[in-house]
Design a protein around this motif. Structure first.
Motif, short mmCIF file in Angstrom:
data_model
loop_
_atom_site.label_atom_id
_atom_site.label_comp_id
_atom_site.label_asym_id
_atom_site.label_seq_id
_atom_site.Cartn_x
_atom_site.Cartn_y
_atom_site.Cartn_z
N CYS A 133 0.83 -1.20 0.00
CA CYS A 133 0.00 0.00 0.00
C CYS A 133 0.87 1.25 0.00
O CYS A 133 2.02 1.23 0.44
CB CYS A 133 -0.88 0.05 1.25
N ILE A 134 0.26 2.32 -0.42
CA ILE A 134 0.85 3.65 -0.29
C ILE A 134 -0.18 4.52 0.41
O ILE A 134 -1.36 4.52 0.04
CB ILE A 134 1.18 4.28 -1.67
N VAL A 135 0.27 5.25 1.42
CA VAL A 135 -0.57 6.23 2.09
C VAL A 135 0.23 7.53 2.14
O VAL A 135 1.37 7.53 2.62
CB VAL A 135 -0.97 5.79 3.52
N VAL A 136 -0.34 8.60 1.63
CA VAL A 136 0.30 9.92 1.65
C VAL A 136 -0.44 10.78 2.66
O VAL A 136 -1.68 10.87 2.61
CB VAL A 136 0.30 10.57 0.26
N THR A 142 -3.61 14.74 7.72
CA THR A 142 -4.73 14.37 6.85
C THR A 142 -4.25 13.46 5.73
O THR A 142 -3.22 13.71 5.10
CB THR A 142 -5.36 15.64 6.24
N VAL A 143 -5.01 12.40 5.48
CA VAL A 143 -4.68 11.46 4.40
C VAL A 143 -5.00 12.14 3.07
O VAL A 143 -6.14 12.56 2.83
CB VAL A 143 -5.47 10.15 4.55
N LEU A 144 -3.98 12.23 2.20
CA LEU A 144 -4.14 12.85 0.89
C LEU A 144 -4.36 11.84 -0.22
O LEU A 144 -4.97 12.16 -1.24
CB LEU A 144 -2.89 13.67 0.54
N HIS A 145 -3.83 10.64 -0.05
CA HIS A 145 -3.87 9.64 -1.13
C HIS A 145 -3.66 8.26 -0.52
O HIS A 145 -2.88 8.11 0.42
CB HIS A 145 -2.74 9.94 -2.14
N THR A 146 -4.36 7.28 -1.06
CA THR A 146 -4.11 5.89 -0.68
C THR A 146 -4.14 5.02 -1.93
O THR A 146 -4.84 5.33 -2.90
CB THR A 146 -5.15 5.34 0.32
#
Length: 166
Positions: A133-136, A142-146
């Motif tokens: 996974c990628i989590v930005v 705040t989560v910007l992208h997953t």
């Protein structure tokens, strides 16, 4: 729970990734020097969480190399490479590869990261390991992208993760 495949065979995870716009769950992980690391250690910086099953697989190793190359170009951003590998294995790999622009962290002690982020495998050969996974995460948590890669053997979409930081 998310459904992904491992070599084409369906496997499941414990839950789902945090949603874009939500606050990232807290984490407590172990660094290669055996120090404890948490969200608090990265306050006011952006984070790219590069999460994978094991540094000892080709795709996982490639994701570390790729993010190591890209990370040097990112401002106010830390790239954290996270697995359940022992910190010693991660340190050995990074030392042998000359990896200096990313930080390796391990969820080996409790597995809470995989549970809290909803990405630990619950079935299949990699049961209890972390799915790719990628989590930005932005500077305020705040989560910007997953992205949860649908086939574990495939690489993540590096560009989509980097574009989320723009």
């Amino acid at each position: 729970m998310a459904n992904v495949t491992l070599g084409g065979t369906p496997v499941e995870t414990i839950g789902n990734l945090p949603t874009v716009g939500s606050k990232a769950p807290n984490f407590n992980l172990t660094g290669t020097d055996l120090s404890e690391k948490s969200n608090d250690d990265y306050k006011n910086t952006r984070l790219v969480l590069n999460i994978f099953p094991s540094v000892d697989t080709g795709t996982c190793a490639q994701s570390i190399r790729t993010f190591n190359e890209k990370a040097s170009q990112l401002e106010n951003t830390n790239v954290l490479c996270i697995s359940k590998d022992l910190p010693f294995a991660m340190a050995r790999f990074c030392g042998a590869e000359g990896i200096e622009n990313v930080e390796s962290l391990s969820d080996y002690k409790t597995g809470d990261f995989g549970k809290n982020y909803g990405l630990a495998f619950t079935t299949g050969a990699f049961e209890t390991l972390l799915s790719r996974c990628i989590v930005v995460i932005d500077t305020d948590g705040t989560v910007l992208h997953t992205e949860q890669v649908s086939e574990i053997a495939d690489e993540p979409n590096y560009q989509a993760a980097l574009d989320a930081l723009k």
